[in-house]
Design a protein around this motif. Structure first.
Motif: not given
Length: 238
Positions: A32-38, A222-229
């Motif tokens: 989605g374009g983010g950087v994950p941080l646990l 595509k629906d799942a992808a749109k949620v994260f985007i």
């Protein structure tokens, strides 16, 4: 270009004494374009606030059941294992996120804890507590990227704004679900057997929680992808 940092709630593996998370959550955030941080599980409020201040948004992940005491009930036979430390950490994080109006996405356990934190209740076990003329498989036996049942998307909801459609198909891996929705939340989607599948907070910058697992679907759906985007885009403007 700056990328938003997304704080991810951790899973605690008691058997091996380790904090961990399924990689799909991290990869979906990166997609989605983010950087994950646990985020840390064992931290006092001040330490957690310092960690949270680094983040532009928060992902509440799936995991074990919530302690029923948190929504005023005794533990029923159908309830699974609970981890009070995670409940406490996630509620403290929730207060920080709400105070700062930072975007929140909840998945599976995530929708359940967010509902409880705002005063809602849960079915501790769908099979033993919920009845319907049509009872679908909410804990599917098929693979994680297989679509299992449909969700009716509520118009005039955040989920409808993201997807632009009335009906989607999702995967499903849960035995608990929202019973009484929290007063501050609104329904964004329901299953064909009338269980709440998605909620949103109309007065928060971005607050969406779903009962299914889009992190297993984003690469093929595509629906799942749109949620994260949409989530990451909201975090990009904090």
């Amino acid at each position: 270009m700056k990328k938003p940092i997304i704080g991810v709630t951790p899973h605690y593996d008691y058997e091996n004494s380790r904090v961990c998370i399924a990689n799909n959550y991290l990869e979906a955030i990166r997609f989605g374009g983010g950087v994950p941080l646990l985020l840390p599980l064992m931290a006092d409020t001040n330490e957690l606030r310092i960690a949270a201040n680094v983040c532009d948004g928060f992902l509440y992940t799936g995991g074990p059941d919530i302690n029923p005491f948190r929504f005023g009930e005794e533990t029923l036979l159908g309830c699974g294992s609970v981890y009070p430390e995670r409940d406490t950490m996630e509620e403290e994080l929730f207060q920080i996120a709400m105070e700062n109006d930072k975007p929140i996405l909840g998945i599976c356990r995530g929708i359940q804890v967010l509902n409880v934190f705002l005063g809602g209740t849960l079915y501790q076990d769908i099979d033993s507590q919920y009845t319907s003329d049509l009872l679908i498989a909410h804990s599917q036996k098929s693979g994680r990227s297989v679509l299992s049942h449909s969700v009716i998307v509520e118009q005039s909801s955040l989920l409808y704004d993201i997807l632009g459609k009335d009906y989607i198909q999702v995967n499903s891996f849960h035995h608990q679900a929202i019973k009484d929705i929290a007063p501050a939340l609104r329904i964004a989607g329901i299953s064909s057997d009338n269980l709440i599948e998605a909620v949103y907070h109309p007065n928060h910058k971005f607050f969406l929680a779903v009962q299914w697992h889009p992190e297993h679907l984003y690469a093929v759906n595509k629906d799942a992808a749109k949620v994260f985007i949409a989530f990451i885009n909201a975090c990009n403007h904090t």
